[in-house]
Design an enzyme around this catalytic site. Structure first.
Site, PDB file in Angstrom:
ATOM      1  N   HIS A  75      17.495  19.441 -25.315  1.00  0.00           N
ATOM      2  CA  HIS A  75      18.952  19.551 -25.366  1.00  0.00           C
ATOM      3  C   HIS A  75      19.342  20.241 -26.666  1.00  0.00           C
ATOM      4  CE1 HIS A  75      19.853  15.963 -22.465  1.00  0.00           C
ATOM      5  NE2 HIS A  75      18.847  16.724 -22.035  1.00  0.00           N
ATOM      6  N   GLU A 128      21.518  19.526 -28.884  1.00  0.00           N
ATOM      7  CA  GLU A 128      21.665  18.615 -30.018  1.00  0.00           C
ATOM      8  C   GLU A 128      20.310  18.251 -30.623  1.00  0.00           C
ATOM      9  OE1 GLU A 128      25.005  17.692 -27.039  1.00  0.00           O
ATOM     10  OE2 GLU A 128      22.855  18.105 -26.944  1.00  0.00           O
TER      11      GLU A 128
END
Length: 137
Positions: free
Chosen positions: A51, A53
């Site tokens: 992801h 993040e």
């Protein structure tokens, strides 16, 4: 730069990908410098943890030379999932600020009726602020 500027940068990074995979993240140090940026790479790498993040957190930790990113801020184009939010909590980010909420995307990920605020309120020995900051066009 302002929170809105960093959020716009996260959106810009995410928009390197077409919807619905246009997730972007930016890590900013206490002096206001962008330390890392990342875009979602789940499908390209066949890695469910790739992801935006998490990739931005990993890169920032490598650059800083520490997993402790206390006083840093994580900006996301979208509300982070529980995995990404917990990684931010473990890295001791002071804040996670995101532009688009999961509800706006009609997604609640794997948790039902639990918000990031609920998770943040139940952390032990860590304080982290989860803040939804919608961007105006």
């Amino acid at each position: 730069m302002t929170d809105e500027d960093y959020l716009r940068r996260a959106v810009e990074v995410g928009n390197q990908k077409a919807k619905p995979y246009n997730y972007g993240a930016v890590v900013v140090d206490p002096n206001g410098n962008i330390v890392s940026e990342a875009v979602n790479q789940v499908h390209e790498t066949n890695d469910p943890s790739a992801h935006a993040e998490l990739l931005a957190i990993r890169l920032a930790a490598q650059k800083v030379g520490s997993y402790n990113l206390g006083h840093y801020v994580l900006y996301g184009s979208h509300e982070p999932c529980a995995m990404c939010f917990m990684a931010a909590a473990w890295a001791q980010f002071s804040q996670v600020i995101y532009a688009t909420s999961a509800i706006e995307q009609e997604k609640r990920y794997e948790l039902k009726n639990i918000t990031l605020d609920d998770i943040a309120a139940n952390l032990q020995n860590r304080t982290i602020l989860a803040q939804h900051m919608p961007l105006e066009d």
